[in-house]
Design a protein around this motif. Structure first.
Motif, PDB file in Angstrom:
ATOM      1  N   THR A 164       0.766  -1.592   0.477  1.00  0.00           N
ATOM      2  CA  THR A 164      -0.065   0.083  -0.122  1.00  0.00           C
ATOM      3  C   THR A 164       0.520   1.241   0.206  1.00  0.00           C
ATOM      4  O   THR A 164       2.347   1.269   0.181  1.00  0.00           O
ATOM      5  CB  THR A 164      -0.594   0.232   1.621  1.00  0.00           C
ATOM      6  OG1 THR A 164      -1.948   0.970   0.855  1.00  0.00           O
ATOM      7  CG2 THR A 164      -0.768   0.191   2.978  1.00  0.00           C
ATOM      8  N   SER A 165       0.431   2.553  -0.416  1.00  0.00           N
ATOM      9  CA  SER A 165       0.915   3.333   0.146  1.00  0.00           C
ATOM     10  C   SER A 165       1.483   3.971   1.709  1.00  0.00           C
ATOM     11  O   SER A 165       0.210   4.103   2.152  1.00  0.00           O
ATOM     12  CB  SER A 165       0.678   4.784  -1.270  1.00  0.00           C
ATOM     13  OG  SER A 165      -0.672   5.059  -0.700  1.00  0.00           O
ATOM     14  N   LEU A 166       1.489   4.781   1.581  1.00  0.00           N
ATOM     15  CA  LEU A 166       1.763   5.316   2.857  1.00  0.00           C
ATOM     16  C   LEU A 166       1.006   6.155   3.165  1.00  0.00           C
ATOM     17  O   LEU A 166       0.131   6.452   4.182  1.00  0.00           O
ATOM     18  CB  LEU A 166       3.328   5.767   3.187  1.00  0.00           C
ATOM     19  CG  LEU A 166       4.677   5.562   3.089  1.00  0.00           C
ATOM     20  CD1 LEU A 166       6.071   6.202   3.078  1.00  0.00           C
ATOM     21  CD2 LEU A 166       4.744   4.316   4.285  1.00  0.00           C
ATOM     22  N   LEU A 167       0.804   7.048   2.579  1.00  0.00           N
ATOM     23  CA  LEU A 167      -0.360   8.281   2.383  1.00  0.00           C
ATOM     24  C   LEU A 167      -2.049   7.223   3.420  1.00  0.00           C
ATOM     25  O   LEU A 167      -2.568   7.536   3.402  1.00  0.00           O
ATOM     26  CB  LEU A 167      -0.362   9.457   1.157  1.00  0.00           C
ATOM     27  CG  LEU A 167      -1.470  10.309   1.252  1.00  0.00           C
ATOM     28  CD1 LEU A 167      -1.015  11.019   2.306  1.00  0.00           C
ATOM     29  CD2 LEU A 167      -1.696  10.954  -0.227  1.00  0.00           C
ATOM     30  N   ASN A 168      -2.064   6.081   1.937  1.00  0.00           N
ATOM     31  CA  ASN A 168      -3.453   5.813   1.964  1.00  0.00           C
ATOM     32  C   ASN A 168      -3.561   4.682   3.343  1.00  0.00           C
ATOM     33  O   ASN A 168      -4.263   4.414   4.247  1.00  0.00           O
ATOM     34  CB  ASN A 168      -3.323   4.656   1.189  1.00  0.00           C
ATOM     35  CG  ASN A 168      -4.381   3.502   1.020  1.00  0.00           C
ATOM     36  OD1 ASN A 168      -4.969   4.165   0.152  1.00  0.00           O
ATOM     37  ND2 ASN A 168      -4.910   2.489   1.240  1.00  0.00           N
ATOM     38  N   ALA A 169      -1.761   4.293   4.194  1.00  0.00           N
ATOM     39  CA  ALA A 169      -2.131   3.981   5.173  1.00  0.00           C
ATOM     40  C   ALA A 169      -2.337   4.832   5.903  1.00  0.00           C
ATOM     41  O   ALA A 169      -2.907   4.554   7.214  1.00  0.00           O
ATOM     42  CB  ALA A 169      -0.433   3.271   5.017  1.00  0.00           C
ATOM     43  N   HIS A 170      -1.862   5.505   6.245  1.00  0.00           N
ATOM     44  CA  HIS A 170      -2.097   7.143   6.941  1.00  0.00           C
ATOM     45  C   HIS A 170      -3.963   7.783   7.037  1.00  0.00           C
ATOM     46  O   HIS A 170      -4.316   7.593   8.346  1.00  0.00           O
ATOM     47  CB  HIS A 170      -1.154   8.599   6.642  1.00  0.00           C
ATOM     48  CG  HIS A 170      -1.805   9.674   7.048  1.00  0.00           C
ATOM     49  ND1 HIS A 170      -2.261   9.855   8.655  1.00  0.00           N
ATOM     50  CD2 HIS A 170      -2.219  11.239   7.011  1.00  0.00           C
ATOM     51  CE1 HIS A 170      -2.354  11.058   8.920  1.00  0.00           C
ATOM     52  NE2 HIS A 170      -2.464  12.016   8.038  1.00  0.00           N
TER      53      HIS A 170
END
Length: 571
Positions: A402-408
């Motif tokens: 996943t992307s960091l922004l999505n995880a955030h």
């Protein structure tokens, strides 16, 4: 990735529509483009290679907008590699989903997929650029992004007779993706490039290249605005024009106090706008670029690329190729004094309100390292090791699911932690000749540093001499910053603070941290999201010379990250 409900999608679409209507009412335009990422046969240096391009062009299409305009670019991936596109230097205010670094703000666009990047250009004028942010696709997938003033505004200098983007690139006589894949397999350094290019062409000092040398037609007496962009993967470059002075008027889409120079030093990721008056005898003159190289004992591409400034005297005289162009004087490859003098000349055009007081005082070491060889690995680095790189002894590991922004945004656990160290875990003599071997091996991890919305952030970026001291161009996504000071040796917080320029410090998005030295930058964390900070030498980001800031939402709606687009790629 969790999906949006139908009601959420409707609200999101209505919000987007409202933004576009507001932009139109304000006199701004919405520009629609399509980039088809595809394999294209390209002949350079006597051979044809199938390389990845945007719309079959090298460099790719130039995007031209006015400040306040909105860009909508549909990227269609018809290649056999994952791809993302980064709009280098665009602030992406609240639109972090459009920033583009792979596995940071989005999952990659898979072969056969597409993604529509949408963002508004706010408060920026000048030259930026766009490029792929996946593996080494940036070697051939890049182009200029020109931002002109609004219709009722003008440049802070006399309007030039012509404007020309001048993109400096790097060319491998091979598939660049295979070059980096081989280096990743062995743990050694990748093969150096075989040529530099100007607007996609190596120039007539290389084999089979003379007839395709980039030519820039001009007229005697006129003033041209040349928009230089260093799109090279791994090399800072000196640039000069034979017998002509250059007046620097902008860097990284920020205007500067005009100053005149005979040489530019541009690091990968940086842009430099110069005015050149065609005040010499009407004939032909070379623009030439070659490496500024600071890593001692490390191989680099020591070739020189050229383009030609071609005067049209207006009298019908054909100077033709029989008259060789005049050649400029370029600094030596290791002329750090020339690079330092150029950087010192760049200042903001007027007094700056430097943000204060500082809320976050950060100290980040940047540099190379070595991983010990593990059973079953190939280890082509020094003394049977594998090359790595780090900030504050953390070698950044990009997520893959996943992307960091999505995880955030969706509070997905286990993807990253927010304990990136504010200072080096171990203090040492950062620029000493012999750094203790115990400091050569960093810790691989995915650590972010959390920032409160609106906080004032100051970062000391300190080069280290582990493996090799080197000039590192450090780029922060989503932000411009002021460069308060630079110097050599180890930063001394007691003495070096006296060197801070709090009057007219330059504003940039990429700072070239001096070899065996330091830079101090400051900005306000006013853009919520996850923002990558990394070395713009692509070999170094691949080794882990990166980290990311997690900037929290503020209180009002205009201080919060927008919802993700419905067509955001999934991993």
């Amino acid at each position: 990735m969790a999906s949006l409900s139908s009601s959420s999608r409707l609200l999101f679409l209505l919000a987007c529509s409202s933004c576009l209507v507001f932009a139109l009412l304000a006199g701004a335009e919405v520009h629609h483009h399509e980039f088809v990422v595809q394999e294209t046969p390209v002949k350079r240096l006597c051979k044809t290679h199938n390389v990845i391009t945007a719309n079959g062009q090298l460099p790719g299409p130039t995007l031209e907008v006015r400040e306040g305009d909105t860009l909508v670019i549909n990227v269609v991936n018809q290649a056999q590699h994952n791809v993302t596109i980064h709009w280098h230097g665009i602030r992406q205010l609240r639109t972090g989903w459009a920033d583009g670094p792979e596995f940071v703000t989005q999952c990659p666009i898979k072969p056969g997929g597409s993604y529509k990047y949408k963002f508004t250009v706010e408060g920026q004028e000048g030259t930026l650029w766009w490029h792929a942010h996946s593996s080494w696709l940036r070697a051939t997938v890049y182009g200029a992004l020109i931002i002109r003033p609004r219709e009722n505004k003008s440049y802070p200098f006399d309007k030039p007779a012509r404007e020309v983007p001048v993109l400096l690139g790097e060319w491998w006589d091979a598939d660049p993706i295979k070059v980096i894949q081989e280096a990743q397999r062995t743990g050694g350094g990748p093969n150096i490039s075989d040529a530099y290019t100007i607007n996609g062409q190596p120039g007539d000092l290389y084999n089979c290249s003379k007839q395709d040398t980039t030519a820039i037609p001009v007229k005697a007496g006129e003033t041209a605005l040349l928009r230089f962009i260093n799109a090279a993967l791994n090399q800072e470059l000196f640039v000069s024009i034979a017998q002509h002075k250059m007046t620097v008027v902008g860097v990284d889409a920020s205007y500067t106090k005009p100053f005149t120079t005979s040489v530019l030093m541009i690091a990968p990721g940086q842009t430099t706008d110069v005015l050149v008056t065609m005040d010499q005898a009407p004939t032909r003159y070379y623009i030439a670029a070659r490496a500024y190289d600071t890593a001692q004992g490390v191989a680099f591409d020591n070739t020189t690329t050229t383009a030609v400034i071609d005067y049209d005297c207006g009298g019908g005289t054909d100077f033709g190729p029989t008259i060789p162009p005049a050649f400029p004087v370029l600094p030596a490859f290791n002329d750090t004094d020339a690079a330092t003098a150029f950087a010192a000349g760049i200042k903001s055009p007027r007094k700056v309100k430097v943000p204060e007081p500082v809320d976050e005082n950060l100290f980040f070491t940047v540099g190379l390292g070595l991983f010990n060889c593990q059973p079953g690995q190939q280890c082509a680095g020094p003394n049977n090791t594998r090359f790595t790189a780090s900030m504050n002894n953390i070698s950044f590991v990009f997520p893959q699911t996943t992307s960091l922004l999505n995880a955030h945004y969706y509070s997905i656990p286990g993807v990253f932690t927010t304990d990136f160290p504010a200072h080096p875990p171990v203090q040492f003599d950062y620029t000493a000749q012999n750094v203790p071997r115990g400091l050569w091996q960093p810790a691989p991890a995915t650590k972010l540093y959390k920032l409160r919305f609106g906080s004032v952030v100051q970062i000391v970026l300190q080069d280290t001499s582990i493996v090799a001291a080197e000039n590192h161009p450090i780029h922060i996504h989503g932000y411009d910053f002021h460069i308060l000071a630079e110097g050599f040796g180890n930063f001394d917080p007691k003495q070096d603070v006296e060197k801070f320029n709090l009057v007219d410090p330059p504003q940039r998005n990429t700072v070239a941290v001096p070899v065996n030295g330091w830079s101090v930058i400051r900005f306000v964390a006013d853009n919520p999201g996850v923002w990558l900070m990394h070395c713009h030498l692509d070999v170094h980001i691949g080794w882990g010379l990166a980290m990311a800031f997690l900037v929290e939402d503020g209180y009002g709606e205009l201080e919060k990250l927008e919802a993700p687009p419905v067509d955001l790629p999934v991993c």
